[in-house]
Design a protein around this motif. Structure first.
Motif, PDB file in Angstrom:
ATOM      1  N   PRO A 171       0.796  -1.231   0.000  1.00  0.00           N
ATOM      2  CA  PRO A 171       0.000   0.000   0.000  1.00  0.00           C
ATOM      3  C   PRO A 171       0.827   1.279   0.000  1.00  0.00           C
ATOM      4  CG  PRO A 171      -0.915  -1.578   1.560  1.00  0.00           C
ATOM      5  CD  PRO A 171       0.400  -2.139   1.104  1.00  0.00           C
ATOM      6  N   ILE A 172       1.991   1.258   0.631  1.00  0.00           N
ATOM      7  CA  ILE A 172       2.758   2.491   0.771  1.00  0.00           C
ATOM      8  C   ILE A 172       3.239   3.018  -0.574  1.00  0.00           C
ATOM      9  CG2 ILE A 172       5.070   1.473   1.100  1.00  0.00           C
ATOM     10  CD1 ILE A 172       5.405   3.549   3.416  1.00  0.00           C
ATOM     11  N   PHE A 173       3.456   2.132  -1.550  1.00  0.00           N
ATOM     12  CA  PHE A 173       3.946   2.574  -2.853  1.00  0.00           C
ATOM     13  C   PHE A 173       2.858   3.233  -3.702  1.00  0.00           C
ATOM     14  CE2 PHE A 173       7.317  -0.956  -2.507  1.00  0.00           C
ATOM     15  CZ  PHE A 173       8.210  -0.088  -1.905  1.00  0.00           C
ATOM     16  N   ASN A 174       1.624   3.197  -3.204  1.00  0.00           N
ATOM     17  CA  ASN A 174       0.514   3.844  -3.901  1.00  0.00           C
ATOM     18  C   ASN A 174      -0.032   5.012  -3.077  1.00  0.00           C
ATOM     19  OD1 ASN A 174      -1.428   4.167  -5.943  1.00  0.00           O
ATOM     20  ND2 ASN A 174      -2.877   2.827  -4.902  1.00  0.00           N
ATOM     21  N   SER A 175       0.730   5.414  -2.061  1.00  0.00           N
ATOM     22  CA  SER A 175       0.206   6.374  -1.088  1.00  0.00           C
ATOM     23  C   SER A 175       0.556   7.820  -1.390  1.00  0.00           C
ATOM     24  CB  SER A 175       0.725   6.021   0.313  1.00  0.00           C
ATOM     25  OG  SER A 175       2.144   6.145   0.371  1.00  0.00           O
ATOM     26  N   VAL A 176       1.564   8.059  -2.247  1.00  0.00           N
ATOM     27  CA  VAL A 176       2.050   9.410  -2.526  1.00  0.00           C
ATOM     28  C   VAL A 176       2.181   9.584  -4.037  1.00  0.00           C
ATOM     29  CG1 VAL A 176       3.927  11.060  -2.168  1.00  0.00           C
ATOM     30  CG2 VAL A 176       3.341   9.447  -0.345  1.00  0.00           C
ATOM     31  N   ALA A 177       1.658  10.669  -4.568  1.00  0.00           N
ATOM     32  CA  ALA A 177       1.806  10.954  -5.991  1.00  0.00           C
ATOM     33  C   ALA A 177       3.268  11.282  -6.310  1.00  0.00           C
ATOM     34  CB  ALA A 177       0.913  12.125  -6.387  1.00  0.00           C
ATOM     35  N   THR A 178       3.730  10.861  -7.470  1.00  0.00           N
ATOM     36  CA  THR A 178       5.106  11.139  -7.883  1.00  0.00           C
ATOM     37  C   THR A 178       5.121  11.769  -9.271  1.00  0.00           C
ATOM     38  OG1 THR A 178       5.360   8.942  -8.885  1.00  0.00           O
ATOM     39  CG2 THR A 178       6.004   9.175  -6.570  1.00  0.00           C
ATOM     40  N   ILE A 179       6.168  12.547  -9.524  1.00  0.00           N
ATOM     41  CA  ILE A 179       6.379  13.073 -10.875  1.00  0.00           C
ATOM     42  C   ILE A 179       6.726  11.931 -11.820  1.00  0.00           C
ATOM     43  CG2 ILE A 179       7.821  14.599 -12.281  1.00  0.00           C
ATOM     44  CD1 ILE A 179       8.272  16.291  -9.785  1.00  0.00           C
ATOM     45  N   ASN A 180       7.474  10.970 -11.314  1.00  0.00           N
ATOM     46  CA  ASN A 180       7.917   9.845 -12.124  1.00  0.00           C
ATOM     47  C   ASN A 180       6.739   8.980 -12.552  1.00  0.00           C
ATOM     48  OD1 ASN A 180       9.925  10.586  -9.923  1.00  0.00           O
ATOM     49  ND2 ASN A 180      11.253   9.452 -11.306  1.00  0.00           N
ATOM     50  N   PRO A 181       6.749   8.486 -13.779  1.00  0.00           N
ATOM     51  CA  PRO A 181       5.741   7.502 -14.183  1.00  0.00           C
ATOM     52  C   PRO A 181       5.916   6.221 -13.365  1.00  0.00           C
ATOM     53  CG  PRO A 181       7.465   7.680 -15.854  1.00  0.00           C
ATOM     54  CD  PRO A 181       7.705   8.782 -14.865  1.00  0.00           C
ATOM     55  N   ARG A 182       4.792   5.537 -13.072  1.00  0.00           N
ATOM     56  CA  ARG A 182       4.837   4.321 -12.256  1.00  0.00           C
ATOM     57  C   ARG A 182       4.126   3.170 -12.959  1.00  0.00           C
ATOM     58  NH1 ARG A 182       2.457   6.256  -6.580  1.00  0.00           N
ATOM     59  NH2 ARG A 182       1.347   7.683  -7.964  1.00  0.00           N
ATOM     60  N   VAL A 183       4.710   1.999 -12.853  1.00  0.00           N
ATOM     61  CA  VAL A 183       4.055   0.752 -13.242  1.00  0.00           C
ATOM     62  C   VAL A 183       4.222  -0.220 -12.078  1.00  0.00           C
ATOM     63  CG1 VAL A 183       4.287   1.020 -15.733  1.00  0.00           C
ATOM     64  CG2 VAL A 183       6.153  -0.010 -14.438  1.00  0.00           C
ATOM     65  N   TYR A 184       3.357  -1.242 -12.033  1.00  0.00           N
ATOM     66  CA  TYR A 184       3.307  -2.095 -10.848  1.00  0.00           C
ATOM     67  C   TYR A 184       3.353  -3.575 -11.212  1.00  0.00           C
ATOM     68  CZ  TYR A 184       1.720   2.150  -8.446  1.00  0.00           C
ATOM     69  OH  TYR A 184       1.620   3.415  -7.925  1.00  0.00           O
ATOM     70  N   TYR A 185       3.933  -4.345 -10.288  1.00  0.00           N
ATOM     71  CA  TYR A 185       3.873  -5.802 -10.364  1.00  0.00           C
ATOM     72  C   TYR A 185       3.209  -6.319  -9.087  1.00  0.00           C
ATOM     73  CZ  TYR A 185       8.008  -5.609  -7.288  1.00  0.00           C
ATOM     74  OH  TYR A 185       8.871  -5.350  -6.250  1.00  0.00           O
ATOM     75  N   GLY A 186       2.661  -7.536  -9.140  1.00  0.00           N
ATOM     76  CA  GLY A 186       2.018  -8.080  -7.951  1.00  0.00           C
ATOM     77  C   GLY A 186       1.412  -9.450  -8.193  1.00  0.00           C
ATOM     78  N   PHE A 187       0.712  -9.936  -7.179  1.00  0.00           N
ATOM     79  CA  PHE A 187       0.103 -11.271  -7.204  1.00  0.00           C
ATOM     80  C   PHE A 187      -1.380 -11.177  -7.557  1.00  0.00           C
ATOM     81  CE2 PHE A 187       3.957 -12.517  -5.409  1.00  0.00           C
ATOM     82  CZ  PHE A 187       3.992 -13.862  -5.050  1.00  0.00           C
ATOM     83  N   ASN A 188      -1.817 -12.039  -8.480  1.00  0.00           N
ATOM     84  CA  ASN A 188      -3.236 -12.219  -8.787  1.00  0.00           C
ATOM     85  C   ASN A 188      -3.491 -13.714  -8.958  1.00  0.00           C
ATOM     86  OD1 ASN A 188      -4.932 -10.014  -8.669  1.00  0.00           O
ATOM     87  ND2 ASN A 188      -4.418  -9.263 -10.708  1.00  0.00           N
ATOM     88  N   HIS A 189      -3.239 -14.482  -7.916  1.00  0.00           N
ATOM     89  CA  HIS A 189      -3.242 -15.944  -8.032  1.00  0.00           C
ATOM     90  C   HIS A 189      -4.402 -16.611  -7.293  1.00  0.00           C
ATOM     91  CE1 HIS A 189      -1.560 -15.247  -4.121  1.00  0.00           C
ATOM     92  NE2 HIS A 189      -1.470 -16.536  -3.860  1.00  0.00           N
TER      93      HIS A 189
END
Length: 448
Positions: A171-189
């Motif tokens: 959750p913390i990596f989605n908590s603050v807006a950044t100037i940098n573009p963001r992409v995400y990896y994770g579990f959907n199993h």
């Protein structure tokens, strides 16, 4: 080309040669010397590299090593810092070790300490940041997890063109807006199941409204498919997804990412996250799945990460532990062992470990008591704290042997009853143990 750059680089390389030739060590001193002679030396050394930075609390070293293996399949040799020397002087030393580039662009994949990132990005402009996770760790140095993340963001904003590839399950990596573009990896199993995180879990408050987060899937700690029932905060869309888990043992794991089956030769859910991050980097740079499969299957243990070391007739698995979440994941990995084992716990409290060892009380050592562990050795500077913690966890006092030196620990291991031994050690304890093992000829080239 400035004379100061050349002089500092030459002095650093010469000191490295002296240390490696006559003292068999020295991963950070050459960088420290070069920085003293030229504070901007890193700007000069790194100018011909495409830099990928890996940062976060747990998993930096293995994630970095796996990314290197993957990129080497496609692009040839990759510069990296394999000994875990991840502060700025260690990064400078890494570039001092690099062969001449002859003007050709090459990859450098760097593990960088969270608190050091802002110093490194003063001089290096990475093109990709990889965020693994943030858990409570070395609170005397980093503070709470939000302080740690701010250290990372302070470093990242100095390279605003770089893409952030983050663990979307955190959750913390989605908590603050950044100037940098963001992409995400994770579990959907797994299918969605309404649930809450364990009561002793950090980082589960919604950053928008401070409501406790709910989950539809949890992998471990605060990682999973989270959402806030009180506002619209939720896990972001994942670009790179793990969609199935196969067989998991204490020494290997199989899984499916974006329709491709992979296997790694280390155990534990936490290491699957490391492999997922590395595979996401491979996909980002368009490495073919077959090449990534070959890279992940390569069975070479990384410094202190489930290394198997033969001491006498004992097979000793050396595992770095440094905070409660990481420790608990290691204990879960050990739970999968199909054989009896003895245990060695080495606890130091130096700056690189964190001088506050209270974290051991949040680790679930109690789960070790489900195993029949015939003998336990405690060592390190804070061995008495470790002994007391294990006693409270329920391990019988007459099974615990407290030893004052690492030489004594090494001498005692061959006397243990079981063929298999797990050695759980903090960072400087890993270094000290490996140095002793190298001096005794048990480990070849073990102390960098």
């Amino acid at each position: 080309m400035k004379i100061r750059h050349l002089f500092a680089a030459s002095a650093g390389k010469f000191s490295r040669w002296i240390l490696q030739t006559f003292f068999k060590g020295g991963s950070s001193y050459p960088g420290k010397l070069a920085l003293k002679l030229d504070p901007k030396i890193l700007d000069y050394l790194a100018k011909d590299y495409q830099v990928i930075v890996v940062t976060g609390t747990n998993g930096k070293t293995l994630t970095t090593a796996l990314i290197v293996k993957i990129l080497e399949q496609e692009f040839g040799p990759v510069l990296t810092n394999p000994t875990g020397s991840n502060m700025i002087q260690g990064i400078v030393s890494t570039f001092l070790d690099a062969p001449k580039n002859k003007g050709q662009k090459k990859f450098a994949v760097l593990e960088i300490d969270e608190a050091s990132l802002t110093k490194v990005t003063d001089f290096i402009q990475p093109e990709l940041f990889v965020f693994t996770n943030i858990f409570r760790d070395q609170m005397d140095r980093y503070g709470e997890i939000y302080s740690t993340y701010q250290m990372i963001l302070d470093g990242v904003k100095k390279a605003p063109q770089a893409t952030i590839l983050a663990n979307g399950d955190s959750p913390i990596f989605n908590s603050v807006a950044t100037i940098n573009p963001r992409v995400y990896y994770g579990f959907n199993h797994q299918a969605d199941v309404e649930q809450m995180a364990h009561y002793n879990t950090d980082g589960i408050l919604c950053p928008n409204c401070q409501h406790i987060l709910h989950y539809k899937m949890i992998t471990y700690a605060n990682l999973g498919k989270y959402y806030c029932p009180n506002c619209d905060f939720k896990r972001p869309e994942l670009t790179y997804q793990l969609t199935a888990l196969g067989e998991m043992t204490n020494t290997s794991s199989a899984f499916t990412i974006d329709g491709n089956d992979y296997q790694i030769e280390v155990g534990g859910m936490y290491n699957i996250y490391n492999a997922l991050a590395a595979t996401a980097v491979g996909e980002y740079y368009h490495v073919a799945p077959e090449k990534m499969k070959a890279a992940l299957a390569y069975d070479e243990k990384v410094f202190g990460r489930q290394e198997v070391i033969q001491i006498g007739d004992k097979k000793c698995t050396l595992v770095l532990v440094k905070n409660p979440v990481g420790l608990n994941q290691v204990i879960e990995m050990i739970d999968l062992a199909p054989y009896d084992f003895s245990l060695v716990c080495l606890l130091n409290a130096n700056y690189a470990d964190g001088v506050d060892v209270s974290w051991i009380w949040d680790g679930e050592y109690e789960n070790l008591t489900k195993h029949t562990i015939p003998q336990v050795i405690t060592g390190g500077e804070r061995r008495k704290d470790m002994t007391f913690r294990l006693k409270v966890a329920g391990i019988a006092e007459d099974k615990i042997q407290e030893l004052a030196t690492f030489d004594q620990v090494i001498a005692q291991i061959p006397q243990l009853e079981t063929e298999h031994v797990y050695i759980l050690a903090t960072y400087t304890a890993v270094l000290q143990l490996r140095k002793k093992l190298t001096e005794q000829g048990i480990l070849k080239g073990g102390q960098k």
